[in-house]
Design a protein around this motif. Sequence first.
Motif: not given
Length: 550
Positions: A180-182, A1-5, A190-193
């Motif tokens: 930004l909100k993550v 999965m990837v974070a929602v940004v 996570g930072w690449q997301d």
Amino acid sequence: MVAVVTFDGTVVSTADTTTDWFEDGALPAPEQWAEVNVQGNASIGSQSSNKVGTLGYLSGTSFNFTSTHSGQHVFMWVNVSTKGILASIATPGLAIRLYSGGSLTNWAEWDIAGGDNFSILSNGVNGFTLLVLDPTTTPSRTNGTWSTAAVDRFAIWIDTDGSARADNLFIDQILVGNGLKVTGTSSAEGWQDIIDADMGTIGNTWGILQGTSGSELLAHGKITIGDDAGSLATVFSDTGKSIKFISQQYRTSGGSFANMVADGFLGIDLVDNATNATQFTDGIIVGADNGRDGSTFAGSDLHTTAFDASALTHASSFIKCYNTTFKLMDAGVSYHNNSASLFYGGAVTSCGQFDPVGNPILRNLSISGYTGTAGAVLWNENIDLRKSNFIANTDVTNDPAAIEHGGSVGSPYDYFDLVFSGNDFDGINTSGTNISVNNNGTSDASNDTGANTITYLSSATLSMTVVDEAGDPISTAFAYIDDNNADPFIMNTTTNASGIASVGHTAGAVVGATWRIRKYGYKPYRAIVDIPASGTKDVPVTLIVDPQQT
């Protein structure tokens, strides 16, 4: 999965059409440029060739930066393709101009660049630089009835002293907000997301987190990890990145330079909600209490920057950092009040005060370069800090200390293997009463400052490490050390989950002390072991099963 940004704020304009764009002055009418853009389908351009004027956007929304949008900043992508022909910064050559109250006569300007000083425009993407401004800072100049309570036009003023053959001023996406909100669960990076959602998506390109080369990332606003406005869970992890917050300044009316963003605006906040936790991990654990491959979080050279995890309240939230470095976070580093949170083998250097905010487990840290008026670390009543070094926390004017004691409830306090070197002072006492500290193990604190004193007592660290015949630790075993049964005992406690019982001892050397361990199901242990006046004494104990108690 990837974070929602997501962007934490409002998109004022994507600059994809010329609708509601205007020129105020001698510039040609705004034009759409599909070939020159950083976000979306186009930017808006105009030509300044020995001309003075303003290129800007009329928003359908009026922004009140004193109430509704208090604390929020203006973000503008700007490209000047002929920097060398800008008038001097004192003229100015380039300025941010904001209008208020529905009138072209009510405005404020912040001078940002000139042909003699355009360093602020040197870094960017596709020729565009993201300018970030707190509109409540004192402008370089104002006209008419300027008000931060009703900002409705966002523009760039330009003045050139040379010829340009085509459009040379371009503006792309304009935003108002925080950063930004993550949320959600990140990948292993996570930072690449975040980069992928921000700069990797042409439809976004907010520019809050920009990638440069390799693992270095440049941050231009607040980054909030976790959900404090809803009920989403957040799991974020990464290794080996460098997050650097960017400095920007403008020229004031007096000719000096001032910060374009508010103190504390830049930084990283960890938040959660009552329903779901936020879990943040950086780096990789090594052994029992060290780490590797941690990231570096570096504050701006000019602006106050913070790393703050103190808002985490959910029982399952944690922050775990291994070999992480916090640098130039001059607004401080605030951790998380939970023993599940960890900070192993990292560094806090040239930051404001480090506040553990309770009892996270802190081991093998290097804390240096604090120059404030108090202590590099705030010692609270539940702190769990051991095996760490305090180095060169010093300043000619402020005379800082390594550790600030703001309370006295736990006096005498225990230092375990805390080593001090080159600090102006090892401790500062702001508790309002005199306190004492036991120097256990290799701890060597020796001097203090403040209205009240700190008395450092030479101490020995005494411990027993208890295992069974298979080598597994035995917890909740009763552990005693006594000197001829004298009351109170030197140690009277139980072993922890690692099978360890420990105590600080300040009464000097003892010859022939009795060390005992007992637990139901095992044969009792008893030994006569001398106690040193200082240093560390650990007695390994293997308990044998007692068949008569099983």
